[in-house]
Design a protein around this motif. Sequence first.
Motif, PDB file in Angstrom:
ATOM      1  N   GLN A  60       5.039   5.981   0.400  1.00 45.09           N
ATOM      2  CA  GLN A  60       4.184   6.790  -0.769  1.00 45.09           C
ATOM      3  C   GLN A  60       3.108   5.920  -0.932  1.00 45.09           C
ATOM      4  O   GLN A  60       2.001   6.156  -1.206  1.00 45.09           O
ATOM      5  CB  GLN A  60       5.033   6.724  -1.925  1.00 45.09           C
ATOM      6  CG  GLN A  60       4.411   7.440  -3.010  1.00 45.09           C
ATOM      7  CD  GLN A  60       5.253   7.523  -4.190  1.00 45.09           C
ATOM      8  OE1 GLN A  60       6.370   6.902  -4.361  1.00 45.09           O
ATOM      9  NE2 GLN A  60       5.029   8.434  -5.087  1.00 45.09           N
ATOM     10  N   GLN A  61       3.162   4.459  -0.678  1.00 47.61           N
ATOM     11  CA  GLN A  61       1.814   3.659  -0.844  1.00 47.61           C
ATOM     12  C   GLN A  61       0.776   3.999   0.105  1.00 47.61           C
ATOM     13  O   GLN A  61      -0.382   4.157  -0.254  1.00 47.61           O
ATOM     14  CB  GLN A  61       2.161   2.364  -0.831  1.00 47.61           C
ATOM     15  CG  GLN A  61       2.814   1.568  -1.766  1.00 47.61           C
ATOM     16  CD  GLN A  61       4.515   1.524  -1.320  1.00 47.61           C
ATOM     17  OE1 GLN A  61       4.986   2.400  -0.582  1.00 47.61           O
ATOM     18  NE2 GLN A  61       5.317   0.772  -1.952  1.00 47.61           N
ATOM     19  N   LYS A  64      15.841   0.690  -0.509  1.00 49.43           N
ATOM     20  CA  LYS A  64      14.974   0.006  -1.548  1.00 49.43           C
ATOM     21  C   LYS A  64      14.022  -0.505  -0.555  1.00 49.43           C
ATOM     22  O   LYS A  64      13.966  -0.773   0.497  1.00 49.43           O
ATOM     23  CB  LYS A  64      15.744  -1.170  -2.250  1.00 49.43           C
ATOM     24  CG  LYS A  64      16.771  -0.629  -3.149  1.00 49.43           C
ATOM     25  CD  LYS A  64      17.657  -2.145  -3.747  1.00 49.43           C
ATOM     26  CE  LYS A  64      18.417  -1.669  -4.609  1.00 49.43           C
ATOM     27  NZ  LYS A  64      19.330  -2.979  -5.262  1.00 49.43           N
ATOM     28  N   LYS A  65      12.691  -1.018  -1.125  1.00 46.33           N
ATOM     29  CA  LYS A  65      11.486  -1.368  -0.405  1.00 46.33           C
ATOM     30  C   LYS A  65      10.984  -2.386  -1.404  1.00 46.33           C
ATOM     31  O   LYS A  65      10.606  -2.010  -2.709  1.00 46.33           O
ATOM     32  CB  LYS A  65      10.812  -0.565   0.346  1.00 46.33           C
ATOM     33  CG  LYS A  65      10.139   0.650  -0.586  1.00 46.33           C
ATOM     34  CD  LYS A  65       9.214   1.595   0.177  1.00 46.33           C
ATOM     35  CE  LYS A  65       8.762   2.589  -0.526  1.00 46.33           C
ATOM     36  NZ  LYS A  65       8.146   3.582   0.080  1.00 46.33           N
ATOM     37  N   ASP A  66      10.182  -3.494  -0.822  1.00 42.65           N
ATOM     38  CA  ASP A  66       9.409  -4.096  -1.738  1.00 42.65           C
ATOM     39  C   ASP A  66       7.962  -3.618  -2.184  1.00 42.65           C
ATOM     40  O   ASP A  66       7.279  -2.667  -1.273  1.00 42.65           O
ATOM     41  CB  ASP A  66       9.180  -5.364  -0.986  1.00 42.65           C
ATOM     42  CG  ASP A  66      10.195  -6.125  -0.815  1.00 42.65           C
ATOM     43  OD1 ASP A  66      11.112  -5.979  -1.692  1.00 42.65           O
ATOM     44  OD2 ASP A  66      10.446  -6.996   0.153  1.00 42.65           O
ATOM     45  N   ASN A  67       7.574  -3.752  -3.524  1.00 47.68           N
ATOM     46  CA  ASN A  67       6.105  -3.155  -3.615  1.00 47.68           C
ATOM     47  C   ASN A  67       5.316  -4.422  -3.561  1.00 47.68           C
ATOM     48  O   ASN A  67       4.920  -5.099  -4.759  1.00 47.68           O
ATOM     49  CB  ASN A  67       6.247  -2.433  -5.056  1.00 47.68           C
ATOM     50  CG  ASN A  67       6.917  -1.231  -5.210  1.00 47.68           C
ATOM     51  OD1 ASN A  67       6.686  -0.497  -4.074  1.00 47.68           O
ATOM     52  ND2 ASN A  67       7.439  -0.819  -6.258  1.00 47.68           N
ATOM     53  N   GLY A  71       6.634  -3.081 -10.413  1.00 51.85           N
ATOM     54  CA  GLY A  71       7.957  -3.787 -10.159  1.00 51.85           C
ATOM     55  C   GLY A  71       7.847  -4.104  -8.739  1.00 51.85           C
ATOM     56  O   GLY A  71       7.143  -3.972  -8.016  1.00 51.85           O
ATOM     57  N   THR A  72       8.831  -5.115  -8.545  1.00 53.88           N
ATOM     58  CA  THR A  72       8.836  -5.827  -7.168  1.00 53.88           C
ATOM     59  C   THR A  72       9.571  -5.054  -6.229  1.00 53.88           C
ATOM     60  O   THR A  72       9.376  -5.160  -5.080  1.00 53.88           O
ATOM     61  CB  THR A  72       9.564  -7.177  -7.383  1.00 53.88           C
ATOM     62  OG1 THR A  72      10.977  -6.806  -7.991  1.00 53.88           O
ATOM     63  CG2 THR A  72       8.775  -8.274  -8.235  1.00 53.88           C
ATOM     64  N   LYS A  73      10.516  -4.054  -6.667  1.00 57.82           N
ATOM     65  CA  LYS A  73      10.901  -3.195  -5.710  1.00 57.82           C
ATOM     66  C   LYS A  73      11.268  -1.818  -6.214  1.00 57.82           C
ATOM     67  O   LYS A  73      11.106  -1.250  -7.507  1.00 57.82           O
ATOM     68  CB  LYS A  73      12.488  -3.507  -5.656  1.00 57.82           C
ATOM     69  CG  LYS A  73      12.745  -5.017  -4.708  1.00 57.82           C
ATOM     70  CD  LYS A  73      14.185  -5.109  -4.474  1.00 57.82           C
ATOM     71  CE  LYS A  73      14.645  -6.276  -3.704  1.00 57.82           C
ATOM     72  NZ  LYS A  73      13.758  -6.580  -2.627  1.00 57.82           N
ATOM     73  N   SER A  74      10.750  -1.003  -5.196  1.00 59.05           N
ATOM     74  CA  SER A  74      11.196   0.814  -5.696  1.00 59.05           C
ATOM     75  C   SER A  74      12.275   1.104  -4.835  1.00 59.05           C
ATOM     76  O   SER A  74      12.667   0.611  -3.892  1.00 59.05           O
ATOM     77  CB  SER A  74       9.920   1.293  -5.395  1.00 59.05           C
ATOM     78  OG  SER A  74       9.662   1.234  -3.816  1.00 59.05           O
ATOM     79  N   LYS A  75      13.037   2.270  -5.609  1.00 58.82           N
ATOM     80  CA  LYS A  75      14.080   2.826  -4.951  1.00 58.82           C
ATOM     81  C   LYS A  75      14.086   4.249  -4.955  1.00 58.82           C
ATOM     82  O   LYS A  75      13.724   4.891  -5.786  1.00 58.82           O
ATOM     83  CB  LYS A  75      15.487   2.285  -6.042  1.00 58.82           C
ATOM     84  CG  LYS A  75      16.757   2.518  -5.303  1.00 58.82           C
ATOM     85  CD  LYS A  75      17.725   2.217  -6.498  1.00 58.82           C
ATOM     86  CE  LYS A  75      19.450   2.627  -6.057  1.00 58.82           C
ATOM     87  NZ  LYS A  75      20.184   2.128  -6.841  1.00 58.82           N
ATOM     88  N   TYR A  76      14.477   4.778  -3.924  1.00 60.27           N
ATOM     89  CA  TYR A  76      14.399   6.325  -3.713  1.00 60.27           C
ATOM     90  C   TYR A  76      15.685   6.725  -2.811  1.00 60.27           C
ATOM     91  O   TYR A  76      16.337   5.908  -2.096  1.00 60.27           O
ATOM     92  CB  TYR A  76      13.092   6.798  -2.880  1.00 60.27           C
ATOM     93  CG  TYR A  76      12.987   6.163  -1.546  1.00 60.27           C
ATOM     94  CD1 TYR A  76      13.446   7.025  -0.562  1.00 60.27           C
ATOM     95  CD2 TYR A  76      12.683   4.767  -1.292  1.00 60.27           C
ATOM     96  CE1 TYR A  76      13.211   6.519   0.704  1.00 60.27           C
ATOM     97  CE2 TYR A  76      12.384   4.533   0.111  1.00 60.27           C
ATOM     98  CZ  TYR A  76      12.559   5.355   1.080  1.00 60.27           C
ATOM     99  OH  TYR A  76      12.558   4.859   2.426  1.00 60.27           O
TER     100      TYR A  76
END
Length: 162
Positions: free
Chosen positions: A12-13, A96-99, A108-113
């Motif tokens: 998404q980034q 989960k992945k790092d932001n 936040g430091t992690k995003s979850k999808y």
Amino acid sequence: MRVVLLEQTKPQQAYISGIVLLVLTPILWYYNENSLDKILVLLLIAIIVVGYSITYEIKEGFENYKRINIFGITIWKQKLHILFPDYISIFSASFKKDNEWGAVSALGTKSKYGGVAIKFFKGHKNEIVYKSNDYSKALKKANELSFLLKVRLHDAIKNSST
């Protein structure tokens, strides 16, 4: 020779960064008409970020390739080394992945999808080969892979007890 193409999901980034660059390009050009070469480079980067995709090409003889595409046109192709599966599984998963980069890190430091994934299983080893948000699309790809490779498909979503 039959082939199954598995287009991988883009972070998404990447979409956010590409759209921001596309919006900023005409604004920067308006305020600084003298640096057209720099604006064109920025525009080229934005188009590449928005238009790139990665596709896994699984062939009947298990001669596999990873293809990097720009707007559907393959610009790079390299051998893909993955496990030949004993069986294939489709299941719902939470990733989960790092932001760690850009403005997204402020969220936040992690995003979850959540989503659906296809995994190849070989003995005690496994490897995710495809992720999607659409169960029916992932099931179609899993069935194609099962038929192509002549291995069993386990649908953990359909067979779950919850």
